[in-house]
Structure formats: structure tokens, C-alpha cells
Design a protein around this motif. Structure first.
Motif, PDB file in Angstrom:
ATOM      1  N   ARG A   1       0.836  -1.204   0.000  1.00  0.00           N
ATOM      2  CA  ARG A   1       0.000   0.000   0.000  1.00  0.00           C
ATOM      3  C   ARG A   1       0.868   1.251   0.000  1.00  0.00           C
ATOM      4  NH1 ARG A   1      -3.010  -1.542   3.635  1.00  0.00           N
ATOM      5  NH2 ARG A   1      -2.526  -0.288   5.484  1.00  0.00           N
ATOM      6  N   GLN A   2       1.949   1.232   0.777  1.00  0.00           N
ATOM      7  CA  GLN A   2       2.853   2.380   0.808  1.00  0.00           C
ATOM      8  C   GLN A   2       3.537   2.586  -0.543  1.00  0.00           C
ATOM      9  OE1 GLN A   2       5.275   1.131   4.116  1.00  0.00           O
ATOM     10  NE2 GLN A   2       4.112   2.370   5.602  1.00  0.00           N
ATOM     11  N   ARG A   3       3.892   1.494  -1.191  1.00  0.00           N
ATOM     12  CA  ARG A   3       4.502   1.601  -2.522  1.00  0.00           C
ATOM     13  C   ARG A   3       3.494   2.147  -3.520  1.00  0.00           C
ATOM     14  NH1 ARG A   3       7.234  -3.368  -6.054  1.00  0.00           N
ATOM     15  NH2 ARG A   3       7.781  -2.087  -7.876  1.00  0.00           N
ATOM     16  N   ALA A   4       2.254   1.700  -3.418  1.00  0.00           N
ATOM     17  CA  ALA A   4       1.203   2.197  -4.313  1.00  0.00           C
ATOM     18  C   ALA A   4       0.994   3.697  -4.136  1.00  0.00           C
ATOM     19  CB  ALA A   4      -0.095   1.445  -4.053  1.00  0.00           C
ATOM     20  N   ARG A   5       1.075   4.168  -2.919  1.00  0.00           N
ATOM     21  CA  ARG A   5       0.918   5.604  -2.664  1.00  0.00           C
ATOM     22  C   ARG A   5       2.023   6.399  -3.362  1.00  0.00           C
ATOM     23  NH1 ARG A   5      -0.007   5.260   3.865  1.00  0.00           N
ATOM     24  NH2 ARG A   5      -2.098   4.349   3.839  1.00  0.00           N
ATOM     25  N   ARG A   6       3.263   5.912  -3.214  1.00  0.00           N
ATOM     26  CA  ARG A   6       4.387   6.630  -3.821  1.00  0.00           C
ATOM     27  C   ARG A   6       4.288   6.656  -5.346  1.00  0.00           C
ATOM     28  NH1 ARG A   6       7.180   3.710   0.241  1.00  0.00           N
ATOM     29  NH2 ARG A   6       7.831   2.156  -1.293  1.00  0.00           N
TER      30      ARG A   6
ATOM     31  N   ILE B  16       6.382  14.484  -0.775  1.00  0.00           N
ATOM     32  CA  ILE B  16       6.232  14.737  -2.209  1.00  0.00           C
ATOM     33  C   ILE B  16       4.786  15.128  -2.533  1.00  0.00           C
ATOM     34  CG2 ILE B  16       5.799  12.299  -2.728  1.00  0.00           C
ATOM     35  CD1 ILE B  16       7.643  14.918  -4.931  1.00  0.00           C
ATOM     36  N   GLU B  17       3.829  14.548  -1.817  1.00  0.00           N
ATOM     37  CA  GLU B  17       2.432  14.939  -2.012  1.00  0.00           C
ATOM     38  C   GLU B  17       2.240  16.405  -1.651  1.00  0.00           C
ATOM     39  OE1 GLU B  17       0.442  10.592  -0.793  1.00  0.00           O
ATOM     40  OE2 GLU B  17       0.606  12.222   0.666  1.00  0.00           O
ATOM     41  N   SER B  18       2.817  16.805  -0.525  1.00  0.00           N
ATOM     42  CA  SER B  18       2.695  18.185  -0.056  1.00  0.00           C
ATOM     43  C   SER B  18       3.289  19.164  -1.065  1.00  0.00           C
ATOM     44  CB  SER B  18       3.392  18.313   1.297  1.00  0.00           C
ATOM     45  OG  SER B  18       3.229  19.607   1.830  1.00  0.00           O
ATOM     46  N   GLU B  19       4.486  18.856  -1.585  1.00  0.00           N
ATOM     47  CA  GLU B  19       5.151  19.735  -2.547  1.00  0.00           C
ATOM     48  C   GLU B  19       4.349  19.863  -3.842  1.00  0.00           C
ATOM     49  OE1 GLU B  19       8.997  18.088  -3.150  1.00  0.00           O
ATOM     50  OE2 GLU B  19       9.560  18.176  -1.028  1.00  0.00           O
ATOM     51  N   MET B  20       3.870  18.756  -4.375  1.00  0.00           N
ATOM     52  CA  MET B  20       3.162  18.772  -5.651  1.00  0.00           C
ATOM     53  C   MET B  20       1.792  19.437  -5.516  1.00  0.00           C
ATOM     54  SD  MET B  20       4.204  15.013  -7.192  1.00  0.00           S
ATOM     55  CE  MET B  20       3.273  15.284  -8.723  1.00  0.00           C
ATOM     56  N   LEU B  21       1.128  19.232  -4.392  1.00  0.00           N
ATOM     57  CA  LEU B  21      -0.176  19.872  -4.174  1.00  0.00           C
ATOM     58  C   LEU B  21      -0.043  21.385  -4.103  1.00  0.00           C
ATOM     59  CD1 LEU B  21      -1.574  17.369  -1.545  1.00  0.00           C
ATOM     60  CD2 LEU B  21      -2.736  17.968  -3.681  1.00  0.00           C
ATOM     61  N   THR B  22       0.980  21.856  -3.409  1.00  0.00           N
ATOM     62  CA  THR B  22       1.199  23.298  -3.281  1.00  0.00           C
ATOM     63  C   THR B  22       1.466  23.918  -4.644  1.00  0.00           C
ATOM     64  OG1 THR B  22       2.143  22.919  -1.080  1.00  0.00           O
ATOM     65  CG2 THR B  22       2.520  25.068  -2.073  1.00  0.00           C
TER      66      THR B  22
END
Length: 457
Positions: A265-270, A299-305
Motif C-alpha cells: 500500500r505504501q509503494r502504491a501511494r508513492r 512529495i504529495e505536499s510539494e506537488m499539491l502546493t
């Protein structure tokens, strides 16, 4: 020779009040009736915990409690709170006409009420305070944590102590035990030996003894108040009915088999960050309303911003000054979209001005998700709160799982309230000494050696 009954009588656990009595009408007139009764009860106890649902006014109650401690003793009170919550508390206190000094060390302390972030505790001299308040005291949850131990040891001799937090999970006995230990009621080891049995080989697995459940909750109710809404204690719920909560699943179709393990699941998220970020940005950019975006990976935080114009990011590596200012600016409406993690901003903040949020990455902690939702979905919220759960098809749907855990949590809390509300409803109106009752049901034979003169006195 002492009888067995008198022997048990001498061993009864007496939890006498260590506080003082104030007139109900002397407390701040802006407090609701249930808030004034809870403050009065906590002052009478001297050392108490208020486990109350989000939005019930814990900040106002703990501020009124602290001011009365200062007025009674003439000494100083230290209030400890998570980052950014301290500034929020100062503003709410000003509405009551009270001044609280923001402190970063003992040198900043002024006569009266003082507040600091938990991270600054090591810069203070706890022995110099007559009272202490722990805001969001669930920080005591970790029974092996350094801060938990430091808090308990630092304030072990502080005359007046108040802990305030949201309702704990009823089966989270360690959190309850840590609160009891902080308040000086009973240490965690004694609590476990008195009311619990060890359940198997895992050191954290304890269950209540079959015959001790009622006695345990009676004991908790002698020093802690548990409520989710005013009617739990017999007060009207006017103004405390929550609007609807809408949780919507957005499952983004991607190639690959659904994850079956945590690592998968963690790999799928990445590997699906781009797809999930794009889906979230489309939802957020389609409105001009305030929006709270929760993520789990940097990386989610950076891309969302980057994908949401005007969005402000708060990440763990940011300086405390930036974190605090960004959260306060979001509360003030100066920032439309805040991007952060539940571990950073999921506790303590009041963001009822916002009714829309999205989770682009979910941790495996239900408590973090639950608390993050309650930054907006709390008493005082007037709009339907819309929560978007954005995952990939490789992760599986999450909304139903969250709803199930929410239902289980509500059921458990309801049971805990049922156990304590009758006792609490009575004690918040009058301070009584609470003792563990012993009622012998059958005679006991005392061995001859115990009846000898040697042991008779």
C-alpha cells in the motif's frame, strides 16, 4: 482485634478533593451552564481531567479554571498547548477579558496566566507555578514517551492540575492511566493491577477484570468528566447539534493489482502521487471556498502546493514561527488553501470557517484522520462538512473503512458515557468524596495465626 471489615475499610482508595469551592455565579457570565458547572467541579477537585468532545469550549473552561487558581492562590499558572494553539488560546482569553502571557522560557513569565508550547517545557521551572493546564492532554497517550514522563515528573508537586482533551477511546486504558498518574490520583501500574488482567503475551494488551468494569468507570468519574455533548450530563444541546458530515471516496483508476500488505500500500501511494494530486487539484481549484488539504508524504505536499494557486504548505521541517503563522492565517481567512499533515496540524486548532477538506494521502492511524476531520467538523460549524478521500485503485476505497471505524468509536464512547454520566451529573453539581465501596457478601474464616496477640493490634 480488628475485624476484617475494618481492615478493608483502612485500605479503601480515598480520592479526596484537593481544591476549593467557588460560587457558580461568580464564574464568567459568558460560559454556558454546563461549562460553569464543569469549571466549578474541576476547581473543587483541584486536580481533574475534562474529556470533552471537540467544540465544547475546553479552551474557555481551562482559562476560567486557571484564572480562579491565580485569584485564589496569588500564584502563577502555566498553560501548555500544541504549536499555534497557544496564540488561539490567548485570543479566546481576551474575549473573556483575561490576559495570558506568551512565554518561551521562565524569563518571560509574568504574574497570572502564562502559556507556552509543549516543546518549550524544558525552559521552565515547574516548581514556581501553583497551577498547570495541559491543553490537548492526549499528548500523555504515549506511556513510554519522553515528554509524557517529563510532564508527570515536572508537575508531581504542583498543587492544582487540569488536563483537557477530546474524549479518549474507551479501550485506550493507557491514556486514562497516564492522566491519572499526571493528576496524582494513582500511577499506571497500580491502576493496571487493581482493575485489569494481562491479556496474552503483548505488553500493551490489558483488559478489565470482569467484576471490575463498573468500579473502574466509577473511579474514572471521580476525577474525570466524560462527555460528547451537553445532554450527556443532563444539559440542553442548544447550539451543539452538528451539521451533516459527507465523506466521499474518489478512487483513481491506475494499472496494477490492489495492495494486500502495508508495504504494498505504501509503494502504491508513492507510485500514484501524480494521479492523486491532479484529482485533488481539480476539486480544490473548482471552488473559491476555504479548503484544507491533508497529505501523508512530503512529495504529495510539494506537488499539491504547486498545483493549487495560492496554496500555503506547512511541513515538518519548517520553522515553528512559519508553522504557527500559517495556521493562524488560515484561521483568519488570509490563506484560502492550507496543505499540511495531520501529524503537524491535526490537533487543537479551531477551523470552523472551513467546511471542505481532502485527504490525498492517508496514514494508517484512524486517530489522526479522526482528529484532522474534527478541525472543521466540530461544534460551532454551521455548514455541511465535505471530506474527499482521494486514493488510487491500487490502495482500495477508504471512506467505508473510515465510516466503520467512526461508528465503532462512537459506539464505544457512548458506552463510556453511559457508565459515567449518572455519577458525573451528580458530582459536577456538588463535590463529594469518592471512595471505593466494600460490601462483604459472605463470612471469611481468619486463620488462627492472624488471631494471635502478635497481630491483634
Amino acid at each position: 482485634m480488628k475485624s476484617y471489615v475494618s481492615f478493608i475499610e483502612s485500605k479503601r482508595a480515598e480520592m479526596q478533593p484537593a481544591g476549593f469551592t467557588v460560587e457558580r455565579d461568580s464564574l464568567h457570565a459568558s460560559l454556558f451552564d454546563f461549562q460553569r458547572d464543569l469549571v466549578r467541579w474541576a476547581l473543587q477537585r483541584g486536580r481533574a481531567a475534562i474529556f470533552a468532545g471537540t467544540g465544547l469550549g475546553k479552551t474557555r473552561m481551562q482559562t476560567e479554571w486557571a484564572m480562579n487558581i491565580h485569584q485564589q492562590t496569588g500564584g502563577d499558572v502555566l498553560m501548555l498547548a500544541p504549536l499555534a494553539v497557544a496564540s488561539q488560546t490567548i485570543r479566546e482569553a481576551a474575549d473573556l477579558g483575561y490576559e495570558i502571557t506568551m512565554c518561551r522560557s521562565q524569563d518571560d513569565v509574568r504574574p497570572g496566566l502564562n502559556i507556552a508550547n509543549y516543546e518549550m517545557l524544558h525552559k521552565f521551572e515547574p516548581v514556581l507555578f501553583d497551577g498547570v493546564v495541559l491543553d490537548e492532554s492526549s499528548i500523555l497517550k504515549s506511556f513510554t514517551g519522553k515528554l509524557r514522563t517529563e510532564l508527570i515528573e515536572s508537575f508531581a508537586f504542583t498543587p492544582y492540575r487540569l488536563a483537557c482533551t477530546a474524549t479518549p477511546a474507551p479501550n485506550d486504558y493507557m491514556e486514562i492511566g497516564n492522566h491519572a498518574e499526571f493528576l496524582g490520583v494513582m500511577n499506571r501500574t497500580e491502576m493496571l493491577s487493581m482493575f485489569f488482567v494481562h491479556d496474552g503475551g503483548e505488553t500493551q494488551k490489558w483488559r478489565l477484570k470482569g467484576h471490575a468494569e463498573d468500579a473502574f468507570w466509577r473511579w474514572v468519574a471521580s476525577w474525570g468528566v466524560v462527555l460528547e455533548k451537553p445532554s450527556d450530563l443532563g444539559y440542553p444541546d442548544d447550539g451543539y447539534i452538528l451539521p451533516p458530515l459527507m465523506i466521499t471516496d474518489h478512487v483513481i483508476g491506475v494499472e496494477g493489482e490492489p495492495a494486500k500488505t502495508l508495504s504494498q500500500r505504501q509503494r502504491a501511494r508513492r507510485e500514484t502521487v501524480a494521479e492523486r494530486v491532479a484529482a485533488c487539484a481539480e476539486i480544490v481549484n473548482a471552488t473559491d471556498k476555504p479548503f484544507l488539504v491533508w497529505c501523508d508524504l512530503n512529495i504529495e505536499s510539494e506537488m499539491l502546493t504547486a498545483a493549487i494557486p495560492g496554496a500555503v504548505e506547512v511541513k515538518g521541517s519548517d520553522k515553528p514561527v512559519h508553522k504557527e503563522q500559517a495556521m493562524l492565517d488560515f484561521a483568519a481567512g488570509k490563506i484560502r488553501v492550507l496543505v499540511t499533515k495531520p501529524s503537524i496540524a491535526g490537533f487543537g486548532m479551531n477551523w470552523q470557517h472551513c467546511a471542505d477538506m481532502a485527504f490525498v494521502g492517508l496514514s494508517d492511524s484512524f486517530e489522526q484522520v479522526f482528529q484532522a476531520i474534527r478541525r472543521c467538523y466540530r461544534f460551532g460549524q454551521t455548514s455541511t462538512v465535505n471530506v474527499h478521500m482521494i486514493t488510487s485503485s491500487r490502495e482500495g476505497a477508504t471512506a467505508e473503512n473510515i465510516k466503520r471505524k467512526e461508528s465503532d468509536f462512537r459506539k464505544m464512547v457512548s458506552e463510556m458515557v453511559q457508565y459515567t454520566k449518572d455519577i458525573t451529573s451528580e458530582t459536577v453539581r456538588q463535590a463529594d468524596r469518592d471512595v471505593a465501596e466494600y460490601t462483604p457478601e459472605r463470612p471469611i474464616t481468619i486463620p488462627a495465626w492472624l488471631r494471635s496477640e502478635k497481630f491483634a493490634s
